[in-house]
Design an enzyme around this catalytic site. Structure first.
Site, short mmCIF file in Angstrom:
data_model
loop_
_atom_site.label_atom_id
_atom_site.label_comp_id
_atom_site.label_asym_id
_atom_site.label_seq_id
_atom_site.Cartn_x
_atom_site.Cartn_y
_atom_site.Cartn_z
N CYS A 1 -3.71 -23.42 28.48
CA CYS A 1 -4.17 -24.43 27.51
C CYS A 1 -2.93 -25.12 26.97
CB CYS A 1 -4.97 -23.78 26.39
SG CYS A 1 -5.51 -24.95 25.11
N CYS B 1 -6.91 -32.51 25.66
CA CYS B 1 -6.65 -31.35 26.51
C CYS B 1 -5.29 -31.56 27.15
CB CYS B 1 -7.73 -31.21 27.58
SG CYS B 1 -7.40 -29.85 28.74
#
EC number: 5.1.1.7
Length: 278
Positions: A220, A72
């Protein structure tokens, strides 16, 4: 269990330091409870920091549905700042072990302002590396059917799978309809993150992300990197591009085809807390 709430461009995480306290046997189950925005702390992910034999520390991330993604990008920026501020590391250049391999964030100091530039590694473009079903080779501008629509997609792995769609021109209802359909498309055996992209100029794009296991998310980091790579592969963008997400802007650079992608952006601490539920 003590924790720190942090976010990167609104993509928020519960950070748990596993160096000085015991952690649960089932972190996926804990993530489902902690990330619940009504009954828990509320977050897009639970992040565990652990000792590593191969790096300065190890990061594990768990989505609100309990699944564990490989990496991530927004979480790695939070982890870098947390580790330095809490004394887990003394340097500004770190190595972090993830399921996607070693990731190298660097903390940049500009007065009292801290940003993080991350060497995200080389993008993986072969279909089997995404992973994506079908004949061998890169996936650039391939047609996928979802519901009653067809989309031209480019697939990129930044350690986790991304399906990048340019120019779909979706309203919010369309985004919420086709994002989940593409996430679970049979072509992606491990499911996928989905990015819908509007090109504003060769150096700037606007992106909405449907995150695997999360849904709509304000930002993101790996998705922004995948968009930048897909933009170069399809001739739509330059190798240095500002990616505008609902939560803010990330600078993404891919200097050459054979090299890594670099992501630069902020991370912020929100509060410290203690989880008292058994």
């Amino acid at each position: 269990m003590e924790f720190t709430k942090m976010h990167g461009l609104g993509n928020d995480f519960v950070i748990v330091n596993g160096f000085g306290q015991s952690l649960p046997d089932d972190p996926g189950a804990l993530a489902r409870r902690v990330c619940d925005r009504r009954l828990g702390v509320g977050a897009d992910g639970l992040v565990l920091l652990l000792p590593s034999a191969a790096a300065d520390l190890r990061m594990r991330v768990f989505n609100p549905d309990g699944s564990e993604p490989e990496m991530c990008g927004n979480a790695i920026r939070c982890v870098a700042l947390y580790a330095r501020r809490r004394g887990l590391v003394a340097k500004t250049q770190l190595e972090v072990e993830t399921l996607a391999g070693l990731i190298r964030p660097e903390i940049l100091l500009d007065g009292d302002r801290e940003t993080v530039r991350v060497d995200m590694g080389r993008p993986r473009l072969e279909r089997a590396e995404i992973p994506m079903r079908g004949p061998a080779g890169p996936v650039v501008g391939e047609v996928l059917d979802a519901g009653e629509r067809s989309f031209m997609v480019t697939a990129v792995s930044m350690g986790n799978p991304h399906c990048v769609v340019f120019g779909a021109d979706l309203d919010d209802a369309g985004f919420r309809k086709y994002g989940p359909l593409l996430e679970v498309h049979p072509a992606f055996p491990a499911r996928t993150n989905v990015e819908f992209v509007e090109v504003l100029s060769p150096g700037e794009v606007a992106v909405r992300v449907w995150e695997r296991g999360v849904g709509p998310t304000p930002a993101c980091g790996t998705g922004a990197c995948a968009v930048a790579v897909a933009g170069v592969l399809t001739g739509r963008t330059a190798r240095r591009v500002h990616v505008r997400l609902p939560g803010g802007v990330l600078l993404i650079e891919w200097p050459d085809d054979a090299g890594p992608v670099y992501m630069s952006g902020p991370a912020e601490e929100v509060f410290d807390g203690k989880w008292v539920r058994a």
